[in-house]
Design an enzyme around this catalytic site. Structure first.
Site, PDB file in Angstrom:
ATOM      1  N   CYS A 150       1.232  -0.850   0.429  1.00  0.00           N
ATOM      2  CA  CYS A 150       0.120  -0.027  -0.258  1.00  0.00           C
ATOM      3  C   CYS A 150       0.856   0.866  -0.139  1.00  0.00           C
ATOM      4  O   CYS A 150       2.304   1.363  -0.109  1.00  0.00           O
ATOM      5  CB  CYS A 150      -0.960   0.373   1.267  1.00  0.00           C
ATOM      6  SG  CYS A 150      -0.303   0.147   2.576  1.00  0.00           S
ATOM      7  N   HIS A 197       2.716   2.359  11.601  1.00  0.00           N
ATOM      8  CA  HIS A 197       2.145   2.441  13.032  1.00  0.00           C
ATOM      9  C   HIS A 197       1.709   3.668  13.535  1.00  0.00           C
ATOM     10  O   HIS A 197       0.895   4.128  14.160  1.00  0.00           O
ATOM     11  CB  HIS A 197       1.960   1.680  13.662  1.00  0.00           C
ATOM     12  CG  HIS A 197       1.551   0.165  13.201  1.00  0.00           C
ATOM     13  ND1 HIS A 197       1.293  -0.052  12.545  1.00  0.00           N
ATOM     14  CD2 HIS A 197       2.307  -1.162  13.040  1.00  0.00           C
ATOM     15  CE1 HIS A 197       0.735  -1.436  11.848  1.00  0.00           C
ATOM     16  NE2 HIS A 197       2.017  -1.628  12.275  1.00  0.00           N
ATOM     17  N   GLU A 256      -0.558   0.682  16.322  1.00  0.00           N
ATOM     18  CA  GLU A 256      -1.458   2.338  15.856  1.00  0.00           C
ATOM     19  C   GLU A 256      -2.256   2.844  17.015  1.00  0.00           C
ATOM     20  O   GLU A 256      -2.131   3.641  16.984  1.00  0.00           O
ATOM     21  CB  GLU A 256      -1.991   2.260  14.639  1.00  0.00           C
ATOM     22  CG  GLU A 256      -2.871   2.970  14.291  1.00  0.00           C
ATOM     23  CD  GLU A 256      -3.511   2.518  12.834  1.00  0.00           C
ATOM     24  OE1 GLU A 256      -3.455   2.037  12.243  1.00  0.00           O
ATOM     25  OE2 GLU A 256      -4.623   3.593  12.150  1.00  0.00           O
ATOM     26  N   CYS A 288      -8.538   3.337   5.776  1.00  0.00           N
ATOM     27  CA  CYS A 288      -8.198   3.153   4.946  1.00  0.00           C
ATOM     28  C   CYS A 288      -8.821   2.528   4.153  1.00  0.00           C
ATOM     29  O   CYS A 288      -8.483   0.916   4.324  1.00  0.00           O
ATOM     30  CB  CYS A 288      -6.603   2.972   5.401  1.00  0.00           C
ATOM     31  SG  CYS A 288      -5.301   3.068   3.320  1.00  0.00           S
TER      32      CYS A 288
HETATM   33 FE1  F3S Z   1      -1.127   1.157   4.335  1.00  0.00          FE
HETATM   34 FE2  F3S Z   1      -1.628   3.139   5.746  1.00  0.00          FE
HETATM   35 FE3  F3S Z   1      -3.725   1.992   4.665  1.00  0.00          FE
HETATM   36  S1  F3S Z   1      -0.015   2.466   5.635  1.00  0.00           S
HETATM   37  S2  F3S Z   1      -2.828   0.313   4.762  1.00  0.00           S
HETATM   38  S3  F3S Z   1      -1.700   2.811   3.550  1.00  0.00           S
HETATM   39  S4  F3S Z   1      -3.289   2.987   6.675  1.00  0.00           S
END
Ligand code: F3S
Length: 744
Positions: free
Chosen positions: A12, A72, A124, A188
């Site tokens: 990600c 995190h 986190e 997210c």
């Molecule tokens: Fe990755 Fe950040 Fe989402 S680490 S899973 S983009 S909260």
């Protein structure tokens, strides 16, 4: 056999950014540590270890070098401890998590009861709790929400990996237990998108390969999705784990990967599958699809070679705006944009330090200061005194929300996540450079005077510069306050940046201009030339006239044909006049000027105008011990000697006349060349004292007072005072050289 790669698959945005941060720091610094495992992927961690990146479990374990904070995030106290130890902190907290931390801190500080929906022991969650000093309630789901007591106000946030459905359920439950509920969508979508992609992949394929850490919960979840779809699922960390037997009589193979799986491993898996596919085709299996390249979107093997190329353009979409607040400081929706931001953001880790000048955008202007977004985890503040070198009453006079400005970082408070900034120091730095250049080039600067202080003036040149009183003008400047608010042209006299000392001089400019003007005037002009000038200043003995950079002296005696007691009777400072050059002293650079010489000379026809014996009217101008001077017309005074003031003996002139009295006098003698007129009042009837209040009255009185027996005529009204009248001859009345005084 067809090979399909899920879209999206692998890193990600936040994880990719963290790994890039680590790689970059490893290339720049000898000692780089990560606080905890950077990602949940063993092969990738081994690769990072080969780059020299070490893992520590606590801040205390890192003794020197750089400490990378993983996606995190951590709490402010831990950050502070790291900085106090002298570690360089590269904060790779995911921007989505940073936003969550910021919201939690703001709302807790504003008195809201913060509820965080998430896993209590997740790093986190712990970091977010630390940012609101542990004041938040952490709940796992709707069931726990229903058990909470009723509160008037709650502010709800979600751990970034929560599902939308679960979060909505919690919010609904909390609304029943809360008077006023504030909600921010901090979820997210990266994880969810990988799960959806896996579900779709499972629906289209016979076998699903889930690539990722075997201890990763997310990877395990992807495997479950495949199994739930009734597919044969294999969870692998590396390509070499793949067995050919898994694909016997299978037409379509799907490859998926969680957010912690790097592109190079996905590519390795794809290449391994190509090999297997070839082997199966050679053995007669999968021949139908032999010509087909691996399917899938941008996640196909060729694309996976570039880690940035795996982006699908939709992952990491900005969370939904806060309910009711309209605020959303989350990263933008487009991943390419995010990557660019990410690279810039990584750069800031390396150099974000006190003293650094950074670009920022004004977010809010308030009475206490100005909030500026410089890309730090929270906005920095410019206190009012750091806004400008000038006194700032209303900060909106200086900056507006939306303005892009450069600021210097004064201090970083990692515990509170705040920055103190200075715009003043940046502007002053620019001003110093300007002054240095100006000094080197000998340029003239136009400055505005801010205030008069003891010993000089304070000028605005982007910083506060000083003009000593001795350098305000060519002569000494008495009334410094008169310069306040006015522009002055100056040159730089002295500069000492380390002592914050900038000394300017207007005198230098004036002297240079004066020298140039002097050379020009002295070279071009001759005696007798008539020039225009401006009255610069008055003194008791005359006026200094500015001839365009060079001053000439107009002596009081050269101002008028009449008597002038003080130059202010004739001239005012600033007045434009014409003057004639009487004398030029090129050696001494002195110019003597005259003004009366270009005015009509009343003495030219004086004998015809005032014949001897004529009786005329005049005004007593002044008294002296030996008589009284009577003004016949402007510029023409005559003397009535004390012995001619009356038929009787007079001790002092004031026994007979007073200055200002209108009198009739008889002309005894006229010396036009010597500019002398002798007059007499002896035997001449005078107007009643105090009767003549003004010219018209005086004239009518004079007419009435003319004694009939002398045959006097009153002065012509059109010519006014001092006009002659026909009178009997008075020859022999007075002939006394004692009274021959220059009549001017
Ligand atoms: Fe990755 Fe950040 Fe989402 S680490 S899973 S983009 S909260």
């Amino acid at each position: 056999m067809e090979i399909i790669v899920a879209n999206p698959a692998g890193f990600c945005f936040g994880v990719r950014r963290a790994v890039k941060t680590a790689e970059k720091m490893a290339s720049l610094r000898p000692e780089v540590n990560t606080l905890g495992p950077l990602i949940h992927n063993r092969p990738e961690l081994e690769r990072l270890a080969e780059l020299g990146i070490r893992q520590v479990e606590a801040v205390e374990e890192a003794t020197a070098g750089t400490l990378i904070i993983r996606t995190h995030g951590i709490g402010p106290r831990e950050l502070a401890r790291a900085r106090e130890k002298g570690l360089e902190v590269a904060d790779a907290t995911c921007p989505y998590v940073l936003r969550l931390q910021r919201k939690a801190r703001e709302w807790a500080a504003a008195g809201w009861q913060v509820v965080l929906v998430g896993e209590m022991n997740h790093p986190e969650t712990k970091g977010v709790m630390a940012w609101c000093e542990g004041k938040a309630e952490v709940i796992a789901g709707a069931e726990e929400a229903r058990k909470l007591p009723f509160l008037p106000r709650r502010a709800v946030l979600a751990q970034t990996t929560q599902t939308q459905e679960g979060y909505a359920e919690v919010i609904a439950a909390l609304r029943e237990r809360t008077g006023e509920t504030r909600v921010e969508d901090t979820i997210c979508l990266a994880t969810r998108k990988r799960q959806e992609a896996t579900k779709q992949l499972a629906a289209e394929t016979d076998v699903v390969l889930v690539v990722g850490g075997k201890n990763s919960a997310n990877t395990g979840h992807l495997a479950d999705i495949g199994r739930d779809a009734g597919r044969s699922v294999h969870l692998i960390e590396r390509g070499r784990e793949i067995e050919i037997g898994w694909f016997s009589e299978k037409d379509k193979v799907g490859i998926t990967a969680g957010a912690s799986t790097p592109a190079w491993i996905i590519k390795e898996v794809c290449m391994k599958m190509e090999e297997i596919k070839e082997q199966l085709e050679q053995s007669g299996e999968g021949a139908e699809a032999a010509a087909e390249p691996p399917a899938g979107g941008e996640g196909a093997p060729a694309d996976i070679a570039d880690p940035a190329g795996e982006a699908n353009g939709t992952e990491g979409e900005a969370p939904v705006a806060a309910e009711g607040t309209g605020e959303d400081a989350a990263p933008g929706a487009d991943e390419a944009e995010l990557m660019e931001e990410s690279v810039n953001y990584i750069d800031t880790f390396i150099s974000f330090r006190p003293g650094q000048v950074v670009a920022g955008k004004v977010i809010q202007v308030g009475p206490e200061g100005v909030l500026v977004d410089v890309g730090y985890k929270s906005e920095g503040i410019i206190p009012l005194r750091e806004l400008s070198h000038r006194f700032v009453e209303n900060p909106e006079d200086v900056v507006r929300a939306g303005d892009e400005i450069n600021v210097r970082i004064l201090s970083i408070n990692p515990e509170e996540g705040t920055l103190r900034l200075s715009r003043r120091q940046v502007l002053e730095g620019e001003a110093w450079e300007r002054l240095q250049k100006s000094r080197a080039a000998g340029e003239i600067l136009e400055v505005t005077i801010l205030e008069a202080v003891k010993g000089g003036l304070v000028a605005d040149v982007g910083l506060r510069a000083f003009i000593p009183a001795s350098h305000v003008d060519v002569g000494f400047a008495n009334h410094l306050e008169e310069y306040v608010g006015k522009p002055l042209r100056v040159k730089v006299l002295e500069l000492e940046r380390n002592k914050r000392r900038a000394i300017l001089s207007r005198k230098v400019v004036l002297e240079e201009e004066r020298n140039a003007a002097r050379e020009r005037i002295m070279g071009e002009v001759e005696e007798g030339a008539v020039l225009r000038g401006r009255v610069k200043s008055l003194t008791s003995f005359g006026a200094f006239i500015d001839l365009g950079g060079l001053d000439g002296l107009l002596h009081i005696s050269e101002m008028s044909w009449g008597r002038v007691m003080h130059p202010s009777e004739v001239l005012q400072p600033g007045q434009e006049i014409e003057v004639i050059i009487l004398r030029l002293d090129r050696d001494k650079d002195k110019i003597s000027l005259g003004m009366k010489q270009i005015l009509p000379n009343p003495w030219e026809k004086i004998s015809a105008k005032y014949p001897e014996g004529a009786i005329v009217r005049g005004k007593v101008a002044r008294l002296v011990s030996f008589g009284a001077f009577v003004e016949l017309e402007p510029g023409v005074d005559g003397l009535v000697h004390i012995s001619h003031l009356s038929r009787h003996r007079v001790q002092k002139p004031e026994e007979v006349v007073q200055p200002g009295d209108t009198v009739y006098v008889q002309v005894i003698k006229v010396d036009a060349e010597g500019r002398r007129i002798n007059l007499s009042m002896r035997g001449i009837e005078q107007p009643a004292k105090g009767a003549a209040k003004n010219k018209r009255e005086a004239e009518s009185e004079a007419a009435a007072d003319v004694p009939a027996e002398t045959g006097w005529e009153s002065p012509d009204e059109t010519t006014g005072e001092g006009e002659t009248a026909d009178v009997p001859s008075a020859a022999g009345y007075f002939s006394n050289d004692e009274g021959s005084v220059e009549a001017k």
